[in-house]
Design a protein around this motif. Structure first.
Motif, PDB file in Angstrom:
ATOM      1  N   ALA A 250       0.824  -1.232   0.002  1.00 54.01           N
ATOM      2  CA  ALA A 250      -0.090  -0.056  -0.096  1.00 54.01           C
ATOM      3  C   ALA A 250       0.968   1.425  -0.006  1.00 54.01           C
ATOM      4  CB  ALA A 250      -0.918  -0.012   1.162  1.00 54.01           C
ATOM      5  N   ASP A 251       2.118   1.189   0.621  1.00 54.28           N
ATOM      6  CA  ASP A 251       2.926   2.233   0.609  1.00 54.28           C
ATOM      7  C   ASP A 251       3.569   2.591  -0.764  1.00 54.28           C
ATOM      8  OD1 ASP A 251       2.756   3.011   3.387  1.00 54.28           O
ATOM      9  OD2 ASP A 251       4.194   1.561   4.030  1.00 54.28           O
ATOM     10  N   ALA A 252       3.739   1.665  -1.269  1.00 57.76           N
ATOM     11  CA  ALA A 252       4.457   1.754  -2.623  1.00 57.76           C
ATOM     12  C   ALA A 252       3.367   2.173  -3.683  1.00 57.76           C
ATOM     13  CB  ALA A 252       4.861   0.479  -3.168  1.00 57.76           C
ATOM     14  N   LEU A 253       2.317   1.850  -3.560  1.00 64.12           N
ATOM     15  CA  LEU A 253       1.212   2.191  -4.520  1.00 64.12           C
ATOM     16  C   LEU A 253       0.812   3.495  -3.980  1.00 64.12           C
ATOM     17  CD1 LEU A 253      -1.538  -0.502  -5.019  1.00 64.12           C
ATOM     18  CD2 LEU A 253      -0.040   0.610  -6.713  1.00 64.12           C
ATOM     19  N   ARG A 254       0.684   3.700  -2.621  1.00 60.65           N
ATOM     20  CA  ARG A 254       0.438   5.388  -2.349  1.00 60.65           C
ATOM     21  C   ARG A 254       1.443   6.393  -2.914  1.00 60.65           C
ATOM     22  NH1 ARG A 254      -1.713   4.946   2.586  1.00 60.65           N
ATOM     23  NH2 ARG A 254      -0.178   3.515   3.171  1.00 60.65           N
ATOM     24  N   LEU A 255       2.644   5.999  -2.938  1.00 57.35           N
ATOM     25  CA  LEU A 255       3.585   6.877  -3.652  1.00 57.35           C
ATOM     26  C   LEU A 255       3.537   6.961  -4.974  1.00 57.35           C
ATOM     27  CD1 LEU A 255       6.660   6.268  -1.208  1.00 57.35           C
ATOM     28  CD2 LEU A 255       4.722   8.057  -1.059  1.00 57.35           C
ATOM     29  N   ILE A 256       3.323   5.847  -5.641  1.00 56.48           N
ATOM     30  CA  ILE A 256       3.162   5.899  -7.037  1.00 56.48           C
ATOM     31  C   ILE A 256       1.983   6.592  -7.696  1.00 56.48           C
ATOM     32  CG2 ILE A 256       2.382   4.285  -9.061  1.00 56.48           C
ATOM     33  CD1 ILE A 256       4.023   2.197  -7.778  1.00 56.48           C
ATOM     34  N   ASN A 257       0.724   6.602  -6.598  1.00 59.92           N
ATOM     35  CA  ASN A 257      -0.388   7.167  -7.057  1.00 59.92           C
ATOM     36  C   ASN A 257      -0.217   8.827  -7.015  1.00 59.92           C
ATOM     37  OD1 ASN A 257      -3.651   7.097  -7.301  1.00 59.92           O
ATOM     38  ND2 ASN A 257      -3.134   8.484  -5.569  1.00 59.92           N
ATOM     39  N   VAL A 258       0.564   9.056  -5.906  1.00 59.08           N
ATOM     40  CA  VAL A 258       1.028  10.557  -5.667  1.00 59.08           C
ATOM     41  C   VAL A 258       2.032  11.107  -7.188  1.00 59.08           C
ATOM     42  CG1 VAL A 258       2.627  12.161  -4.434  1.00 59.08           C
ATOM     43  CG2 VAL A 258       1.123  10.659  -3.094  1.00 59.08           C
ATOM     44  N   LEU A 259       2.962  10.196  -7.334  1.00 60.03           N
ATOM     45  CA  LEU A 259       3.260  10.597  -8.701  1.00 60.03           C
ATOM     46  C   LEU A 259       2.599  10.741  -9.843  1.00 60.03           C
ATOM     47  CD1 LEU A 259       6.548   8.527  -8.350  1.00 60.03           C
ATOM     48  CD2 LEU A 259       6.687  10.829  -9.050  1.00 60.03           C
ATOM     49  N   GLY A 260       1.469   9.958  -9.836  1.00 53.59           N
ATOM     50  CA  GLY A 260       0.278  10.147 -10.929  1.00 53.59           C
ATOM     51  C   GLY A 260      -0.331  11.373 -10.952  1.00 53.59           C
ATOM     52  N   THR A 261      -0.390  11.962  -9.537  1.00 53.22           N
ATOM     53  CA  THR A 261      -1.350  13.045  -9.359  1.00 53.22           C
ATOM     54  C   THR A 261      -0.102  14.259  -9.844  1.00 53.22           C
ATOM     55  OG1 THR A 261      -2.497  12.483  -7.447  1.00 53.22           O
ATOM     56  CG2 THR A 261      -2.241  14.805  -7.733  1.00 53.22           C
ATOM     57  N   ILE A 262       1.056  14.256  -9.777  1.00 52.33           N
ATOM     58  CA  ILE A 262       1.975  15.205  -9.937  1.00 52.33           C
ATOM     59  C   ILE A 262       2.042  15.307 -11.447  1.00 52.33           C
ATOM     60  CG2 ILE A 262       4.406  15.708  -9.759  1.00 52.33           C
ATOM     61  CD1 ILE A 262       4.661  14.614  -7.300  1.00 52.33           C
ATOM     62  N   GLN A 263       2.090  14.190 -12.090  1.00 51.53           N
ATOM     63  CA  GLN A 263       2.103  14.105 -13.680  1.00 51.53           C
ATOM     64  C   GLN A 263       0.863  14.839 -14.339  1.00 51.53           C
ATOM     65  OE1 GLN A 263       5.291  13.504 -14.669  1.00 51.53           O
ATOM     66  NE2 GLN A 263       5.550  13.162 -12.576  1.00 51.53           N
ATOM     67  N   MET A 264      -0.438  14.500 -13.544  1.00 51.80           N
ATOM     68  CA  MET A 264      -1.634  15.150 -13.905  1.00 51.80           C
ATOM     69  C   MET A 264      -1.495  16.505 -14.116  1.00 51.80           C
ATOM     70  SD  MET A 264      -5.303  14.819 -12.018  1.00 51.80           S
ATOM     71  CE  MET A 264      -6.551  15.586 -12.423  1.00 51.80           C
ATOM     72  N   LEU A 265      -1.034  17.351 -13.153  1.00 55.99           N
ATOM     73  CA  LEU A 265      -0.729  18.603 -12.934  1.00 55.99           C
ATOM     74  C   LEU A 265       0.166  19.126 -13.615  1.00 55.99           C
ATOM     75  CD1 LEU A 265      -1.119  18.691  -9.186  1.00 55.99           C
ATOM     76  CD2 LEU A 265      -2.884  19.505 -10.358  1.00 55.99           C
ATOM     77  N   LYS A 266       1.271  18.398 -13.930  1.00 51.62           N
ATOM     78  CA  LYS A 266       2.490  18.778 -15.022  1.00 51.62           C
ATOM     79  C   LYS A 266       1.929  18.687 -16.501  1.00 51.62           C
ATOM     80  CE  LYS A 266       7.141  17.003 -15.731  1.00 51.62           C
ATOM     81  NZ  LYS A 266       8.182  16.048 -15.420  1.00 51.62           N
TER      82      LYS A 266
END
Length: 268
Positions: A250-266
């Protein structure tokens, strides 16, 4: 404060009372002199500490725009609730799932289980969509490293990618912010460079959810002599104070998901 003069005065005091060969009385006098000389500098140091403690991370208000839902307040409540556990909004996450009332009242383990199941459902459909988004927009110099993280995740090596994902998150934030700063100063620069989201309601909520997680969990100041934070913390991980046996899928997926959010904004 003139610290150079301070050290000169202390050195002069020590020489004057001849601490090496003097009497006990001279030793006591010397300690008293040094203590008195140090007082204003100690006070100044304490004041600096108070100023640093009062420095805060940038904050975001919940976007004041019309949402395509009959219950505006519920969207805000769910965003706060989900981001509290590190689950931020992405383009790939189902809106129906993210803003589901079923998530309200869940504890961390229940929330983690729900998001892991959602991202891995239908043969990893949503996770693969996040992967595609990240790989297509992440900075070229770290693209290979990100691919290695996904490969390790597929092999079940979840704990091994946690520090790398932390580094990649900061790398992407600094790229968007065009900043060489760290910690709250980096996040302040990130806020300045964040896109204006007057009409894109989902991106506005994504930015809000990301900021809440960064500020209240991932980058939150947490003393190493205190109890380990309930949610994985950047400082504990990258300064080698955390226990890797606590790191989960879950921690790994949590951080991958955060990167997905950052890329969405990027990509806006």
């Amino acid at each position: 404060m003139n610290f150079s003069k301070y050290f000169q005065d202390v050195d002069s005091a020590i020489k004057t009372v001849n601490l090496g060969v003097g009497s006990y009385a001279k030793l006591s006098d010397g300690i008293a002199v040094v203590s008195e000389l140090s007082r204003p500098y100690i006070n100044a140091y304490e004041q600096i500490g108070k100023i640093v403690d009062n420095l805060t991370f940038p904050d975001y208000s919940f976007p004041n725009i019309q949402f395509p839902t009959p219950d505006f307040s519920n969207v805000e409540e769910l965003t706060k609730n989900n981001s509290k556990y590190g689950w931020t909004v992405t383009d790939e996450t189902s809106i129906e799932f993210y803003f589901s009332d079923k998530l309200i009242g869940m504890n961390q383990k229940e929330m983690d289980r729900a998001f892991v199941e959602h991202l891995e459902a239908n043969d990893y459909e949503n996770l693969n969509r996040i992967k595609s988004c990240i790989i297509s927009t992440i900075e070229k110099n770290v693209k290979g490293l990100m691919l290695q993280c996904f490969k390790s995740y597929e092999m079940g090596l979840y704990a091994s990618i946690i520090p790398t994902l932390m580094i990649l998150i900061e790398s992407e934030i600094s790229a968007i912010a065009k900043s060489s700063k760290i910690n709250w100063q980096l996040l302040r620069d990130f806020k300045k460079e964040s896109p204006k989201l007057d009409e894109d309601y989902l991106a506005a909520v994504a930015l809000y959810s990301l900021n809440r997680f960064l500020k209240n969990q991932l980058y939150k100041d947490s003393k190493f002599y205190e109890k380990r934070p309930a949610i994985i913390n950047r400082h504990w991980v990258l300064h080698g104070r955390d226990d890797p046996t606590n790191w989960t899928k879950a921690d790994a997926l949590r951080l991958i998901n955060v990167l997905g959010t950052i890329q969405m904004l990027k990509s806006l």
